[in-house]
Design a protein around this motif. Structure first.
Motif, PDB file in Angstrom:
ATOM      1  N   ASP A   1       0.833  -1.201   0.000  1.00  0.00           N
ATOM      2  CA  ASP A   1       0.000   0.000   0.000  1.00  0.00           C
ATOM      3  C   ASP A   1       0.872   1.257   0.000  1.00  0.00           C
ATOM      4  OD1 ASP A   1      -2.471   1.330  -0.010  1.00  0.00           O
ATOM      5  OD2 ASP A   1      -2.522   1.449   2.188  1.00  0.00           O
TER       6      ASP A   1
ATOM      7  N   GLU B   1       4.016   1.511  -1.010  1.00  0.00           N
ATOM      8  CA  GLU B   1       4.720   1.613  -2.288  1.00  0.00           C
ATOM      9  C   GLU B   1       3.807   2.174  -3.376  1.00  0.00           C
ATOM     10  OE1 GLU B   1       6.209  -2.347  -2.903  1.00  0.00           O
ATOM     11  OE2 GLU B   1       8.169  -1.814  -2.074  1.00  0.00           O
ATOM     12  N   ARG B   2       2.573   1.721  -3.399  1.00  0.00           N
ATOM     13  CA  ARG B   2       1.619   2.199  -4.403  1.00  0.00           C
ATOM     14  C   ARG B   2       1.407   3.698  -4.259  1.00  0.00           C
ATOM     15  NH1 ARG B   2      -3.322   3.478  -3.925  1.00  0.00           N
ATOM     16  NH2 ARG B   2      -3.658   2.438  -1.940  1.00  0.00           N
TER      17      ARG B   2
ATOM     18  N   ASP C   1       2.875   7.038  -6.723  1.00  0.00           N
ATOM     19  CA  ASP C   1       1.835   7.740  -7.468  1.00  0.00           C
ATOM     20  C   ASP C   1       2.086   9.241  -7.425  1.00  0.00           C
ATOM     21  OD1 ASP C   1      -0.447   8.808  -8.587  1.00  0.00           O
ATOM     22  OD2 ASP C   1      -1.842   7.767  -7.247  1.00  0.00           O
TER      23      ASP C   1
END
Length: 170
Positions: free
Chosen positions: A24, A26-27, A31
């Motif tokens: 989560d 890393e995402r 972004d």
């Protein structure tokens, strides 16, 4: 011989949860459209375990996006009437007797402060961001929250570092 089925299940559950947390983070951190207050700050605040073992932060021992006055009053048990309205992203109090960093200032088990200034993945950290974080520390000192000898570790986290000598770095 020392592991029970319940113990193994507990450890694997914790590991699975942390791997999910890392995915989560890393995402969101990759972004470039992620917003600091709405996206980055909440995911880091939920996962302060990433700073362990140096910083073991209990849920009631940190404040997120709270004014310096609120932090001083609630985390340091002061009665600060001054209207210091600047809002550091995350301030946490912790005590640790273990560090992965040789000679780290918290190794003797003193209580200390962790201050995080978070930026989005599209933001390169520059001098102004570092000065902003230092300003929060000065305000906590002014409010009487940080005694002279209390250690403070401060991290400014973003998408990269604007290094004046070598250009952007991750």
């Amino acid at each position: 011989h020392q592991w029970s089925t319940d113990g193994l299940e507990s450890v694997l559950g914790k590991l699975g949860g942390r791997l999910s947390d890392i995915a989560d983070m890393e995402r969101i951190c990759r972004d470039k459209r992620a917003l600091e207050v709405q996206d980055v700050t909440p995911v880091v605040a939920r996962n302060l375990w990433i700073f362990e073992p140096d910083f073991v932060v209990e849920p009631h021992r940190h404040r997120v996006n709270a004014s310096v006055r609120t932090v001083a009053n609630e985390l340091y048990a002061l009665d600060v009437a001054d209207t210091i309205n600047q809002r550091p992203d995350i301030v946490a109090r912790s005590r640790s007797q273990l560090s992965l960093q040789p000679g780290h200032q918290w190794q003797d088990g003193e209580e200390g402060t962790l201050l995080l200034e978070l930026k989005g993945a599209g933001k390169e950290i520059g001098t102004a961001d570092q000065t902003q974080a230092s300003s929060y520390i000065r305000q906590l000192v002014r409010a009487g929250a940080l005694p002279d000898r209390e250690p403070v570790d401060c991290y400014v986290i973003g998408g990269g570092v604007n290094d004046q000598d070598g250009g952007p770095r991750i």
